[in-house]
Write an enzyme that holds these catalytic residues in place. Structure first.
Site, PDB file in Angstrom:
ATOM      1  N   TYR A  45       0.795  -1.231   0.000  1.00 34.12           N
ATOM      2  CA  TYR A  45       0.000   0.000   0.000  1.00 34.12           C
ATOM      3  C   TYR A  45       0.828   1.282   0.000  1.00 34.12           C
ATOM      4  O   TYR A  45       0.267   2.369  -0.052  1.00 34.12           O
ATOM      5  CB  TYR A  45      -0.959  -0.006   1.201  1.00 34.12           C
ATOM      6  CG  TYR A  45      -2.253  -0.744   0.914  1.00 34.12           C
ATOM      7  CD1 TYR A  45      -2.256  -2.121   0.722  1.00 34.12           C
ATOM      8  CD2 TYR A  45      -3.463  -0.064   0.827  1.00 34.12           C
ATOM      9  CE1 TYR A  45      -3.439  -2.803   0.463  1.00 34.12           C
ATOM     10  CE2 TYR A  45      -4.646  -0.735   0.566  1.00 34.12           C
ATOM     11  CZ  TYR A  45      -4.633  -2.102   0.389  1.00 34.12           C
ATOM     12  OH  TYR A  45      -5.807  -2.760   0.128  1.00 34.12           O
ATOM     13  N   LYS A  54       2.885 -15.460   2.307  1.00 34.86           N
ATOM     14  CA  LYS A  54       3.091 -16.226   1.064  1.00 34.86           C
ATOM     15  C   LYS A  54       4.586 -16.492   0.946  1.00 34.86           C
ATOM     16  O   LYS A  54       5.205 -16.243  -0.091  1.00 34.86           O
ATOM     17  CB  LYS A  54       2.522 -15.427  -0.112  1.00 34.86           C
ATOM     18  CG  LYS A  54       2.414 -16.197  -1.416  1.00 34.86           C
ATOM     19  CD  LYS A  54       1.439 -17.373  -1.382  1.00 34.86           C
ATOM     20  CE  LYS A  54       1.643 -18.229  -2.630  1.00 34.86           C
ATOM     21  NZ  LYS A  54       0.873 -19.491  -2.578  1.00 34.86           N
ATOM     22  N   ASP A  58      -3.253 -18.461   0.622  1.00 27.66           N
ATOM     23  CA  ASP A  58      -4.272 -19.164  -0.178  1.00 27.66           C
ATOM     24  C   ASP A  58      -4.950 -20.250   0.651  1.00 27.66           C
ATOM     25  O   ASP A  58      -6.167 -20.437   0.605  1.00 27.66           O
ATOM     26  CB  ASP A  58      -3.669 -19.728  -1.477  1.00 27.66           C
ATOM     27  CG  ASP A  58      -2.351 -20.454  -1.282  1.00 27.66           C
ATOM     28  OD1 ASP A  58      -1.788 -20.441  -0.166  1.00 27.66           O
ATOM     29  OD2 ASP A  58      -1.864 -21.056  -2.264  1.00 27.66           O
ATOM     30  N   ASP A  76      -6.674  -7.143   3.509  1.00 22.65           N
ATOM     31  CA  ASP A  76      -7.769  -6.502   2.781  1.00 22.65           C
ATOM     32  C   ASP A  76      -8.658  -7.571   2.156  1.00 22.65           C
ATOM     33  O   ASP A  76      -9.885  -7.528   2.263  1.00 22.65           O
ATOM     34  CB  ASP A  76      -7.191  -5.587   1.700  1.00 22.65           C
ATOM     35  CG  ASP A  76      -8.286  -4.918   0.885  1.00 22.65           C
ATOM     36  OD1 ASP A  76      -9.243  -4.406   1.498  1.00 22.65           O
ATOM     37  OD2 ASP A  76      -8.187  -4.921  -0.355  1.00 22.65           O
ATOM     38  N   ASP A  94     -12.758  -9.192   3.404  1.00 21.86           N
ATOM     39  CA  ASP A  94     -13.992  -9.216   2.600  1.00 21.86           C
ATOM     40  C   ASP A  94     -14.603 -10.618   2.645  1.00 21.86           C
ATOM     41  O   ASP A  94     -15.822 -10.785   2.741  1.00 21.86           O
ATOM     42  CB  ASP A  94     -13.723  -8.810   1.141  1.00 21.86           C
ATOM     43  CG  ASP A  94     -13.923  -7.307   0.921  1.00 21.86           C
ATOM     44  OD1 ASP A  94     -13.754  -6.537   1.887  1.00 21.86           O
ATOM     45  OD2 ASP A  94     -14.240  -6.897  -0.224  1.00 21.86           O
TER      46      ASP A  94
HETATM   47  C1  IPM Z   1     -10.666  -1.268   2.938  1.00 21.54           C
HETATM   48  C2  IPM Z   1     -10.801  -0.723   1.553  1.00 21.54           C
HETATM   49  C3  IPM Z   1      -9.585   0.152   1.227  1.00 21.54           C
HETATM   50  C4  IPM Z   1      -8.351  -0.699   1.358  1.00 21.54           C
HETATM   51  C5  IPM Z   1      -9.657   0.820  -0.161  1.00 21.54           C
HETATM   52  C6  IPM Z   1     -10.864   1.724  -0.274  1.00 21.54           C
HETATM   53  C7  IPM Z   1      -8.410   1.581  -0.506  1.00 21.54           C
HETATM   54  O1  IPM Z   1     -10.946  -1.756   0.639  1.00 21.54           O
HETATM   55  O2  IPM Z   1     -10.617  -0.476   3.900  1.00 21.54           O
HETATM   56  O3  IPM Z   1     -10.632  -2.489   3.110  1.00 21.54           O
HETATM   57  O4  IPM Z   1      -7.956  -1.404   0.421  1.00 21.54           O
HETATM   58  O5  IPM Z   1      -7.764  -0.678   2.425  1.00 21.54           O
HETATM   59 MN    MN Z   2     -11.126  -3.727   1.538  1.00 22.46          MN
END
Ligand code: IPM
Ligand code: MN
Length: 352
Positions: free
Chosen positions: A137, A188, A221, A245, A249
Protein backbone atom coordinates in the site's frame (compact mmCIF):
# COMPACT_ATOMS: atom_id res chain seq x y z
CA UNK A 1 -13.68 14.63 30.29
CA UNK A 2 -15.85 14.25 27.24
CA UNK A 3 -14.49 12.29 24.32
CA UNK A 4 -13.90 14.29 21.17
CA UNK A 5 -14.90 12.44 18.01
CA UNK A 6 -14.37 13.67 14.44
CA UNK A 7 -17.13 12.40 12.15
CA UNK A 8 -16.47 12.16 8.42
CA UNK A 9 -19.61 10.75 6.77
CA UNK A 10 -17.82 10.80 3.41
CA UNK A 11 -19.53 9.61 0.24
CA UNK A 12 -22.50 7.57 -0.95
CA UNK A 13 -24.04 5.27 1.64
CA UNK A 14 -21.30 6.40 4.02
CA UNK A 15 -23.57 9.36 4.77
CA UNK A 16 -26.64 7.15 5.29
CA UNK A 17 -24.98 4.73 7.69
CA UNK A 18 -23.12 7.44 9.61
CA UNK A 19 -26.43 9.07 10.55
CA UNK A 20 -27.42 5.78 12.19
CA UNK A 21 -24.08 5.26 13.91
CA UNK A 22 -24.25 8.80 15.31
CA UNK A 23 -27.83 8.19 16.45
CA UNK A 24 -26.64 5.14 18.38
CA UNK A 25 -23.72 7.04 19.93
CA UNK A 26 -26.07 9.79 21.08
CA UNK A 27 -28.48 7.23 22.55
CA UNK A 28 -25.59 5.57 24.39
CA UNK A 29 -24.57 8.96 25.76
CA UNK A 30 -28.07 9.49 27.15
CA UNK A 31 -28.56 6.00 28.53
CA UNK A 32 -25.18 5.89 30.26
CA UNK A 33 -24.80 9.57 31.10
CA UNK A 34 -21.69 9.89 28.95
CA UNK A 35 -20.54 12.97 27.10
CA UNK A 36 -19.36 12.64 23.52
CA UNK A 37 -18.36 15.72 21.63
CA UNK A 38 -19.12 14.90 17.99
CA UNK A 39 -17.70 17.16 15.35
CA UNK A 40 -18.75 16.78 11.69
CA UNK A 41 -16.08 17.24 9.03
CA UNK A 42 -17.02 17.70 5.37
CA UNK A 43 -14.17 15.81 3.68
CA UNK A 44 -15.28 13.63 0.81
CA UNK A 45 -16.04 13.74 -2.90
CA UNK A 46 -18.39 16.75 -2.86
CA UNK A 47 -15.95 18.81 -0.83
CA UNK A 48 -13.05 17.79 -3.04
CA UNK A 49 -14.90 18.64 -6.24
CA UNK A 50 -16.00 22.01 -4.84
CA UNK A 51 -12.73 23.11 -3.27
CA UNK A 52 -10.00 20.97 -4.83
CA UNK A 53 -9.05 19.95 -1.30
CA UNK A 54 -9.11 16.30 -0.29
CA UNK A 55 -7.51 16.91 3.09
CA UNK A 56 -6.35 20.38 4.14
CA UNK A 57 -2.60 20.75 4.74
CA UNK A 58 -3.00 20.66 8.52
CA UNK A 59 -5.76 18.03 8.36
CA UNK A 60 -3.89 15.03 9.72
CA UNK A 61 -2.31 17.01 12.56
CA UNK A 62 -5.72 18.48 13.37
CA UNK A 63 -7.30 15.01 13.56
CA UNK A 64 -4.46 13.74 15.69
CA UNK A 65 -4.29 16.69 18.08
CA UNK A 66 -7.90 17.76 18.45
CA UNK A 67 -9.72 14.45 18.61
CA UNK A 68 -9.66 11.20 20.56
CA UNK A 69 -11.14 9.21 17.67
CA UNK A 70 -12.20 9.57 14.07
CA UNK A 71 -15.32 8.00 12.63
CA UNK A 72 -15.58 7.54 8.85
CA UNK A 73 -18.64 6.39 6.86
CA UNK A 74 -17.22 5.43 3.46
CA UNK A 75 -15.26 7.04 0.65
CA UNK A 76 -15.44 6.61 -3.11
CA UNK A 77 -17.26 8.42 -5.90
CA UNK A 78 -17.48 7.65 -9.62
CA UNK A 79 -16.75 11.31 -10.42
CA UNK A 80 -13.25 10.80 -9.01
CA UNK A 81 -12.14 7.65 -10.80
CA UNK A 82 -8.57 7.70 -9.49
CA UNK A 83 -9.90 7.74 -5.90
CA UNK A 84 -7.55 10.60 -5.11
CA UNK A 85 -9.69 11.99 -2.29
CA UNK A 86 -10.32 8.55 -0.78
CA UNK A 87 -6.62 7.79 -0.84
CA UNK A 88 -5.78 11.05 0.90
CA UNK A 89 -8.50 10.80 3.51
CA UNK A 90 -8.53 7.09 4.30
CA UNK A 91 -5.08 5.79 3.42
CA UNK A 92 -3.56 9.18 4.23
CA UNK A 93 -4.95 9.07 7.76
CA UNK A 94 -3.79 5.48 8.20
CA UNK A 95 -0.27 6.45 7.19
CA UNK A 96 0.01 9.90 8.74
CA UNK A 97 -1.44 8.88 12.10
CA UNK A 98 0.54 5.64 11.89
CA UNK A 99 -2.56 3.50 12.52
CA UNK A 100 -0.71 0.26 12.14
CA UNK A 101 -3.40 -2.11 13.38
CA UNK A 102 -6.43 -2.75 11.21
CA UNK A 103 -8.68 -4.60 13.66
CA UNK A 104 -11.46 -6.46 11.86
CA UNK A 105 -13.66 -8.79 13.89
CA UNK A 106 -15.38 -11.63 12.03
CA UNK A 107 -18.36 -12.53 14.14
CA UNK A 108 -21.53 -14.26 13.01
CA UNK A 109 -24.52 -13.01 15.01
CA UNK A 110 -27.12 -15.44 13.73
CA UNK A 111 -26.75 -18.80 11.93
CA UNK A 112 -29.36 -17.67 9.41
CA UNK A 113 -26.90 -15.10 8.01
CA UNK A 114 -24.06 -17.49 7.25
CA UNK A 115 -23.66 -18.68 3.66
CA UNK A 116 -21.75 -21.73 4.90
CA UNK A 117 -23.74 -24.90 5.56
CA UNK A 118 -24.51 -25.78 9.18
CA UNK A 119 -22.42 -23.00 10.72
CA UNK A 120 -23.55 -20.95 13.68
CA UNK A 121 -22.22 -18.13 15.87
CA UNK A 122 -19.86 -20.51 17.69
CA UNK A 123 -18.15 -21.45 14.41
CA UNK A 124 -17.51 -17.95 13.10
CA UNK A 125 -15.96 -15.82 15.79
CA UNK A 126 -12.43 -14.55 15.29
CA UNK A 127 -10.53 -11.38 14.67
CA UNK A 128 -8.22 -10.42 11.84
CA UNK A 129 -5.32 -8.06 12.45
CA UNK A 130 -4.27 -6.57 9.16
CA UNK A 131 -1.01 -4.66 8.98
CA UNK A 132 -2.14 -1.19 7.97
CA UNK A 133 0.85 1.03 7.22
CA UNK A 134 3.12 -0.77 4.76
CA UNK A 135 3.15 -3.77 2.41
CA UNK A 136 1.88 -3.11 -1.09
CA UNK A 137 0.00 0.00 0.00
CA UNK A 138 2.95 2.39 0.23
CA UNK A 139 2.85 3.24 -3.47
CA UNK A 140 6.53 2.83 -4.02
CA UNK A 141 7.42 1.95 -7.60
CA UNK A 142 6.89 3.48 -10.97
CA UNK A 143 5.72 3.17 -14.52
CA UNK A 144 8.04 3.20 -17.46
CA UNK A 145 6.76 3.82 -21.01
CA UNK A 146 3.28 4.17 -19.54
CA UNK A 147 0.45 3.81 -22.01
CA UNK A 148 2.56 1.98 -24.59
CA UNK A 149 2.79 -1.73 -25.41
CA UNK A 150 6.21 -1.66 -23.73
CA UNK A 151 4.88 -0.40 -20.42
CA UNK A 152 6.59 -1.66 -17.28
CA UNK A 153 4.77 -1.17 -13.98
CA UNK A 154 6.53 -1.81 -10.70
CA UNK A 155 4.78 -1.74 -7.34
CA UNK A 156 7.03 -2.67 -4.46
CA UNK A 157 5.96 -4.43 -1.30
CA UNK A 158 7.58 -2.97 1.80
CA UNK A 159 8.07 -5.15 4.86
CA UNK A 160 10.01 -3.62 7.72
CA UNK A 161 11.11 -5.36 10.87
CA UNK A 162 9.41 -2.65 12.92
CA UNK A 163 6.15 -2.89 10.99
CA UNK A 164 5.94 -6.68 10.98
CA UNK A 165 7.00 -6.95 14.58
CA UNK A 166 4.47 -4.49 15.98
CA UNK A 167 1.46 -6.04 14.25
CA UNK A 168 2.44 -9.58 15.23
CA UNK A 169 3.10 -8.41 18.78
CA UNK A 170 -0.33 -6.79 18.82
CA UNK A 171 -1.99 -10.05 17.75
CA UNK A 172 -0.32 -12.01 20.57
CA UNK A 173 -1.07 -9.31 23.14
CA UNK A 174 -4.71 -9.31 22.09
CA UNK A 175 -4.87 -13.09 22.35
CA UNK A 176 -3.36 -13.02 25.81
CA UNK A 177 -5.61 -10.21 27.03
CA UNK A 178 -8.70 -12.05 25.78
CA UNK A 179 -7.79 -15.51 27.04
CA UNK A 180 -7.36 -16.87 23.51
CA UNK A 181 -5.03 -19.75 22.79
CA UNK A 182 -4.12 -19.60 19.09
CA UNK A 183 -2.65 -17.04 16.71
CA UNK A 184 -2.52 -17.81 12.99
CA UNK A 185 -0.11 -15.85 10.80
CA UNK A 186 -0.72 -15.93 7.05
CA UNK A 187 1.86 -14.99 4.45
CA UNK A 188 3.09 -16.23 1.06
CA UNK A 189 6.60 -17.14 2.11
CA UNK A 190 6.65 -20.15 -0.23
CA UNK A 191 6.68 -17.81 -3.22
CA UNK A 192 7.73 -14.44 -1.78
CA UNK A 193 10.86 -15.88 -0.24
CA UNK A 194 12.44 -12.51 0.52
CA UNK A 195 9.86 -10.19 2.02
CA UNK A 196 7.86 -12.88 3.71
CA UNK A 197 10.88 -14.58 5.21
CA UNK A 198 10.83 -11.58 7.51
CA UNK A 199 7.28 -12.47 8.61
CA UNK A 200 8.42 -16.02 9.30
CA UNK A 201 11.35 -14.90 11.38
CA UNK A 202 9.43 -12.35 13.41
CA UNK A 203 6.48 -14.66 13.99
CA UNK A 204 8.71 -17.42 15.33
CA UNK A 205 10.50 -14.96 17.58
CA UNK A 206 7.42 -13.30 19.04
CA UNK A 207 5.55 -16.60 19.44
CA UNK A 208 8.41 -17.82 21.62
CA UNK A 209 7.52 -15.16 24.16
CA UNK A 210 3.95 -16.43 24.56
CA UNK A 211 4.26 -20.04 25.69
CA UNK A 212 0.50 -20.41 26.40
CA UNK A 213 -0.46 -19.45 22.85
CA UNK A 214 -0.16 -21.86 19.95
CA UNK A 215 1.39 -20.24 16.87
CA UNK A 216 -0.05 -21.50 13.60
CA UNK A 217 1.15 -20.65 10.12
CA UNK A 218 -0.87 -20.84 6.90
CA UNK A 219 -0.05 -19.64 3.43
CA UNK A 220 -2.59 -17.03 2.48
CA UNK A 221 -4.27 -19.16 -0.18
CA UNK A 222 -4.73 -21.97 2.34
CA UNK A 223 -6.08 -19.47 4.86
CA UNK A 224 -8.76 -18.37 2.39
CA UNK A 225 -9.70 -22.00 1.84
CA UNK A 226 -9.78 -22.84 5.54
CA UNK A 227 -11.93 -19.80 6.37
CA UNK A 228 -14.61 -21.38 4.20
CA UNK A 229 -13.93 -25.01 5.08
CA UNK A 230 -13.68 -24.69 8.85
CA UNK A 231 -13.85 -21.17 10.23
CA UNK A 232 -14.25 -22.52 13.78
CA UNK A 233 -10.51 -23.24 13.94
CA UNK A 234 -9.60 -19.54 14.05
CA UNK A 235 -9.29 -17.20 17.01
CA UNK A 236 -6.79 -14.57 15.92
CA UNK A 237 -5.39 -14.10 12.41
CA UNK A 238 -2.55 -11.72 11.62
CA UNK A 239 -1.42 -10.88 8.10
CA UNK A 240 -0.13 -8.15 5.85
CA UNK A 241 -1.94 -5.19 4.37
CA UNK A 242 -2.99 -6.62 1.01
CA UNK A 243 -3.84 -10.12 2.21
CA UNK A 244 -5.74 -8.64 5.14
CA UNK A 245 -7.77 -6.50 2.78
CA UNK A 246 -8.79 -9.55 0.80
CA UNK A 247 -9.52 -12.02 3.58
CA UNK A 248 -11.59 -9.50 5.52
CA UNK A 249 -13.99 -9.22 2.60
CA UNK A 250 -14.25 -13.00 2.73
CA UNK A 251 -14.69 -12.71 6.48
CA UNK A 252 -17.46 -10.16 5.97
CA UNK A 253 -19.42 -12.60 3.83
CA UNK A 254 -19.25 -15.43 6.32
CA UNK A 255 -20.68 -13.10 8.97
CA UNK A 256 -23.62 -12.13 6.79
CA UNK A 257 -22.38 -9.67 4.20
CA UNK A 258 -20.16 -6.66 3.70
CA UNK A 259 -22.69 -4.47 5.51
CA UNK A 260 -22.19 -6.42 8.74
CA UNK A 261 -18.43 -5.95 9.05
CA UNK A 262 -16.77 -3.44 11.38
CA UNK A 263 -13.23 -2.15 11.63
CA UNK A 264 -10.88 -0.05 13.67
CA UNK A 265 -7.64 1.48 12.41
CA UNK A 266 -5.58 1.74 15.56
CA UNK A 267 -2.39 3.01 17.00
CA UNK A 268 -2.90 1.87 20.57
CA UNK A 269 -2.84 4.88 22.90
CA UNK A 270 -3.26 7.41 20.12
CA UNK A 271 -6.11 8.93 18.11
CA UNK A 272 -7.53 6.10 16.04
CA UNK A 273 -10.05 5.75 13.22
CA UNK A 274 -13.16 3.59 12.89
CA UNK A 275 -15.11 2.69 9.76
CA UNK A 276 -17.35 -0.03 8.39
CA UNK A 277 -15.54 -2.39 6.00
CA UNK A 278 -17.97 -1.69 3.16
CA UNK A 279 -17.52 0.98 0.50
CA UNK A 280 -19.66 3.90 -0.59
CA UNK A 281 -21.99 1.90 -2.93
CA UNK A 282 -23.08 5.02 -4.86
CA UNK A 283 -25.94 3.10 -6.46
CA UNK A 284 -27.70 2.73 -3.13
CA UNK A 285 -26.87 6.14 -1.68
CA UNK A 286 -29.73 8.14 -0.19
CA UNK A 287 -32.26 5.35 -0.78
CA UNK A 288 -32.59 4.17 2.82
CA UNK A 289 -31.53 0.64 1.86
CA UNK A 290 -27.92 0.41 3.06
CA UNK A 291 -27.17 -1.86 6.00
CA UNK A 292 -26.03 0.35 8.92
CA UNK A 293 -25.03 -2.56 11.17
CA UNK A 294 -21.33 -2.63 10.23
CA UNK A 295 -21.26 1.12 10.81
CA UNK A 296 -22.96 0.76 14.20
CA UNK A 297 -20.61 -2.08 15.20
CA UNK A 298 -17.68 0.12 14.17
CA UNK A 299 -19.04 2.77 16.53
CA UNK A 300 -19.10 0.08 19.25
CA UNK A 301 -15.44 -0.71 18.53
CA UNK A 302 -14.72 2.99 18.86
CA UNK A 303 -16.54 3.22 22.21
CA UNK A 304 -14.54 0.26 23.47
CA UNK A 305 -11.31 1.88 22.30
CA UNK A 306 -12.29 5.08 24.11
CA UNK A 307 -12.59 3.12 27.35
CA UNK A 308 -16.40 2.86 27.31
CA UNK A 309 -16.50 -0.95 27.49
CA UNK A 310 -19.92 -1.13 29.11
CA UNK A 311 -21.39 1.13 26.45
CA UNK A 312 -19.77 -0.85 23.64
CA UNK A 313 -21.10 -4.11 25.05
CA UNK A 314 -24.59 -2.61 25.26
CA UNK A 315 -24.47 -1.59 21.60
CA UNK A 316 -23.26 -5.04 20.57
CA UNK A 317 -26.00 -6.70 22.59
CA UNK A 318 -28.66 -4.43 21.07
CA UNK A 319 -27.39 -5.19 17.57
CA UNK A 320 -27.28 -8.90 18.22
CA UNK A 321 -30.80 -9.06 19.61
CA UNK A 322 -32.16 -6.93 16.75
CA UNK A 323 -30.48 -9.17 14.18
CA UNK A 324 -31.74 -12.33 15.85
CA UNK A 325 -35.26 -10.90 15.89
CA UNK A 326 -35.03 -10.28 12.14
CA UNK A 327 -34.93 -6.50 12.54
CA UNK A 328 -32.65 -5.31 9.80
CA UNK A 329 -32.36 -4.40 6.14
CA UNK A 330 -32.79 -6.58 3.06
CA UNK A 331 -29.11 -7.60 3.10
CA UNK A 332 -29.84 -9.76 6.14
CA UNK A 333 -33.31 -10.81 5.06
CA UNK A 334 -35.14 -8.12 7.01
CA UNK A 335 -37.74 -5.63 5.88
CA UNK A 336 -36.37 -2.47 7.47
CA UNK A 337 -34.71 0.53 5.88
CA UNK A 338 -31.40 2.02 7.00
CA UNK A 339 -33.11 4.48 9.32
CA UNK A 340 -35.59 1.97 10.76
CA UNK A 341 -32.74 -0.46 11.48
CA UNK A 342 -30.97 2.27 13.44
CA UNK A 343 -34.21 3.06 15.29
CA UNK A 344 -34.76 -0.60 16.17
CA UNK A 345 -31.26 -0.87 17.62
CA UNK A 346 -31.69 2.35 19.59
CA UNK A 347 -35.02 1.09 20.96
CA UNK A 348 -33.35 -2.12 22.18
CA UNK A 349 -30.50 -0.11 23.67
CA UNK A 350 -32.95 1.94 25.70
CA UNK A 351 -34.89 -1.13 26.86
CA UNK A 352 -31.97 -3.28 28.00
C1 IPM B 1 -10.67 -1.27 2.94
C2 IPM B 1 -10.80 -0.72 1.55
C3 IPM B 1 -9.59 0.15 1.23
C4 IPM B 1 -8.35 -0.70 1.36
C5 IPM B 1 -9.66 0.82 -0.16
C6 IPM B 1 -10.86 1.72 -0.27
C7 IPM B 1 -8.41 1.58 -0.51
O1 IPM B 1 -10.95 -1.76 0.64
O2 IPM B 1 -10.62 -0.48 3.90
O3 IPM B 1 -10.63 -2.49 3.11
O4 IPM B 1 -7.96 -1.40 0.42
O5 IPM B 1 -7.76 -0.68 2.42
MN1 MN C 1 -11.13 -3.73 1.54
Amino acid sequence: MSKRIAVIPGDGIGKDVTVEAVKVIRAVAEVFGQAFDLHDLPYGADYYLETGISMPPNGYAMLRDEFDAIYIGALGDPRIPDMRHARDILLGTRFELDLYVNHRPVRLLDARLCPLKDRGPDDVNFVVFRENTEGLYVNIGGRFKAGTPDEIAVQEEINTYKGVHRIIRHAFEYARAHGLTKVCMADKSNALTLGHALWQRVFAGVAGEYPGIEPIHLYIDALAMQMVKNPAQFQVIVTNNMFGDIVTDLGAQIQGGLGMAASGNLHPGRTSMFEPVHGSAPKYAGKNVANPIGAILSAALMLEYLGCEREAAAVEAAVKSAVQAGEGPAEIGGALGTKETGDAIVARLRKN
